[in-house]
Design an enzyme around this catalytic site. Structure first.
Site, PDB file in Angstrom:
ATOM      1  N   GLN A   1      37.613   6.064 123.603  1.00 42.62           N
ATOM      2  CA  GLN A   1      37.328   6.565 122.258  1.00 42.62           C
ATOM      3  C   GLN A   1      38.555   6.552 121.366  1.00 42.62           C
ATOM      4  O   GLN A   1      38.444   6.362 120.157  1.00 42.62           O
ATOM      5  CB  GLN A   1      36.790   8.006 122.331  1.00 42.62           C
ATOM      6  CG  GLN A   1      35.408   8.124 122.931  1.00 42.62           C
ATOM      7  CD  GLN A   1      34.345   7.399 122.116  1.00 42.62           C
ATOM      8  OE1 GLN A   1      34.449   7.252 120.906  1.00 42.62           O
ATOM      9  NE2 GLN A   1      33.315   6.927 122.796  1.00 42.62           N
TER      10      GLN A   1
ATOM     11  N   ASP B   1      42.061   7.590 129.822  1.00 43.31           N
ATOM     12  CA  ASP B   1      40.856   6.892 129.371  1.00 43.31           C
ATOM     13  C   ASP B   1      40.868   6.879 127.842  1.00 43.31           C
ATOM     14  O   ASP B   1      40.568   7.880 127.200  1.00 43.31           O
ATOM     15  CB  ASP B   1      39.612   7.612 129.917  1.00 43.31           C
ATOM     16  CG  ASP B   1      38.319   7.071 129.301  1.00 43.31           C
ATOM     17  OD1 ASP B   1      38.391   6.177 128.433  1.00 43.31           O
ATOM     18  OD2 ASP B   1      37.243   7.561 129.696  1.00 43.31           O
TER      19      ASP B   1
ATOM     20  N   LYS C   1      34.506  -0.585 121.079  1.00 46.77           N
ATOM     21  CA  LYS C   1      34.630   0.661 120.310  1.00 46.77           C
ATOM     22  C   LYS C   1      35.751   0.545 119.277  1.00 46.77           C
ATOM     23  O   LYS C   1      36.102   1.498 118.603  1.00 46.77           O
ATOM     24  CB  LYS C   1      34.903   1.828 121.249  1.00 46.77           C
ATOM     25  CG  LYS C   1      33.729   2.090 122.211  1.00 46.77           C
ATOM     26  CD  LYS C   1      33.956   3.326 123.018  1.00 46.77           C
ATOM     27  CE  LYS C   1      33.083   3.401 124.263  1.00 46.77           C
ATOM     28  NZ  LYS C   1      31.707   3.799 124.005  1.00 46.77           N
TER      29      LYS C   1
ATOM     30  N   CYS D   1      26.630  10.297 128.679  1.00 46.21           N
ATOM     31  CA  CYS D   1      27.315   9.960 129.933  1.00 46.21           C
ATOM     32  C   CYS D   1      28.392  10.985 130.256  1.00 46.21           C
ATOM     33  O   CYS D   1      29.456  10.640 130.798  1.00 46.21           O
ATOM     34  CB  CYS D   1      27.922   8.560 129.899  1.00 46.21           C
ATOM     35  SG  CYS D   1      26.694   7.281 129.731  1.00 46.21           S
TER      36      CYS D   1
ATOM     37  N   HIS E   1      33.977  11.300 130.801  1.00 39.66           N
ATOM     38  CA  HIS E   1      32.809  10.407 130.807  1.00 39.66           C
ATOM     39  C   HIS E   1      32.516  10.055 132.273  1.00 39.66           C
ATOM     40  O   HIS E   1      33.437  10.022 133.097  1.00 39.66           O
ATOM     41  CB  HIS E   1      33.195   9.144 130.015  1.00 39.66           C
ATOM     42  CG  HIS E   1      32.095   8.153 129.805  1.00 39.66           C
ATOM     43  ND1 HIS E   1      31.725   7.231 130.753  1.00 39.66           N
ATOM     44  CD2 HIS E   1      31.304   7.927 128.731  1.00 39.66           C
ATOM     45  CE1 HIS E   1      30.744   6.467 130.266  1.00 39.66           C
ATOM     46  NE2 HIS E   1      30.477   6.869 129.049  1.00 39.66           N
TER      47      HIS E   1
END
Ligand code: 7TS
Length: 405
Positions: free
Chosen positions: A202, A199, A225, A363, A122
């Site tokens: 998600q 990261d 999220k 993104c 991202h």
């Protein structure tokens, strides 16, 4: 077996009509909806407990502090952090990565060093590293992906060297759904002495994460999220690394002693939490995590796999549809293009049937460049989605195809 009707009843926003059609919310990778318990926690805080934290001696401030720190404890437990000192509240994933790039990167990355990321990141795990590399004269390296949208592991390994100071990898790609083999990535990166940032924007709502078992140096994610509020997220870092890092921002709460000559910084985690924090947000984040814990990752994962398999089989049977992202290890995301309809038109047309999907570059422009598409349409699923909603999506896609035929 998960009781989907019962879960749906927890999310008040889902029981509404859009343009006279039942809402099918299939944009969960952008943000999930919020269960009533999270909404209640936020509203209860403002109705009964609102005060600033860590400062007042009065009852409300004590309550607000207890709730804020209570949330930190829940989050530490959820990710199996070694202690609450390793849990830093941020505005979200983006701020957490910027904090690491600026503070740890600024102190540790020099001219000639390398930062290694992947082609499926991202923008928030690309741009902060570009900015840092440009600033200090370091080099940003990018590990390639294959046509299925999987990281090519041997090429990733070939890019690792003693020059690699940091490896930043997405746990689960928002544009492709790919789940990366982060255990192997962390191990191989550590073998050359690099620190590893995962990261988890998600992943954290879909997969159980144990930062101690993973042995990652930094894990970051966003509450919104994970059925929690916007404007809050978390950076979980190893204590010794966080201790060695300079503060990211200066201000209230992050200090122990200030004189004009010298300032003594506060202990972890407060050293990285300058200013009045998002107290109600932390509260809501804690509640959202309890909500996930009550359902359990086993049930979540079984259900989401079922739903993805159902949607994928429909996609495979749909004429003129090309899936973008067909990794073997994949979760909850169906990214695709249609031969005859631009993703943006598609998004607009299906919206008229009450179906919320996302259309765009998500993104992750380099992913679009790799697959040579300007954008994709993306349906992303969550625990409250149903097969009927997937059916409705494919009926609407057919309609769009017919309009443009
Ligand atoms: N990393 C990944 C993998 C993401 O999916 C996102 C947001 C971020 C970082 C940034 O998170 P934030 O909470 O700081 O904004 N992804 C998306 C998306 O797919 N659609 O909208 C936001």
């Amino acid at each position: 077996m998960m009781d989907i009707a019962k879960i749906r009843a927890d999310f008040p926003i889902l029981s509404q009509q859009i343009y006279g059609k039942e809402l099918a919310y299939l944009d969960n990778a952008a943000t999930t909806q919020k269960p009533q318990c999270v909404i209640d926690a936020i509203s209860h805080y403002y109705a009964f407990d609102n005060a600033n934290v860590h400062r007042g001696v009065h009852a409300l401030s004590e309550r607000a502090t207890a709730e804020y720190e209570g949330a930190r404890k829940i989050i530490a437990g959820f990710f199996n952090a070694r202690s609450e000192r390793e849990v830093i509240f941020t505005r979200g994933t983006t701020e957490a990565i910027n904090l690491i790039a600026s503070s740890w990167g600024g102190a540790n990355i020099r001219s000639g060093d390398e930062v290694l990321i992947t082609h499926m990141e991202h923008h928030s795990n690309i741009v902060p590293w570009q900015m840092l590399c440009e600033h200090v004269g370091a080099t940003l390296k990018v590990a390639p992906i294959n046509d299925a949208g999987e990281l090519i592991m041997h090429e990733f390994e070939a890019l690792l060297s003693e020059r690699t100071k940091l490896v930043g990898v997405v746990h689960m790609s928002n544009a492709l759904g790919t789940i990366n083999p982060i255990e192997a990535i962390i191990e191989k990166s550590h073998a050359v002495g690099a620190k590893v940032l995962i990261d988890g924007a998600q992943a954290a709502a879909h997969l159980a994460v144990d930062v101690q078992a993973l042995d990652c140096d930094f894990y970051v994610t966003s509450a919104h999220k994970m059925y929690g509020p916007t404007g809050i997220g978390v950076l979980i870092g190893k204590e010794d690394i966080l201790e060695s890092m300079p503060p990211y921002q200066g201000g209230g709460d992050m200090i122990r002693m200030v004189t004009f000559e010298k300032t003594e910084y506060n202990d972890l985690p407060y050293k990285f939490e300058a200013g009045t924090p998002h107290i109600s947000g932390a509260n809501g984040f804690g509640k959202a995590i309890e909500y996930i814990q009550n359902i359990g990752f086993e049930a979540i994962s079984t259900r989401e796999k079922e739903l993805l398999a159902y949607a994928t089989s429909k996609a495979e049977a749909f004429d003129g549809l090309r899936q973008i992202g067909t990794a073997r290890e994949k979760a909850c995301v169906l990214s695709f293009v249609l031969d005859s309809v631009h993703p943006h038109d598609l998004g607009t047309i299906v919206d008229r049937d009450g179906i919320a999907i996302r259309a765009g570059h998500h993104c992750a422009m380099p992913v679009m460049q790799f697959f040579k598409v300007p954008a994709t349409a993306r349906a992303s699923f969550s625990i409250y989605n149903t097969e009927a909603e997937v059916d409705a999506l494919f009926v609407a896609l057919k309609k769009a195809q017919d309009i443009f035929a």
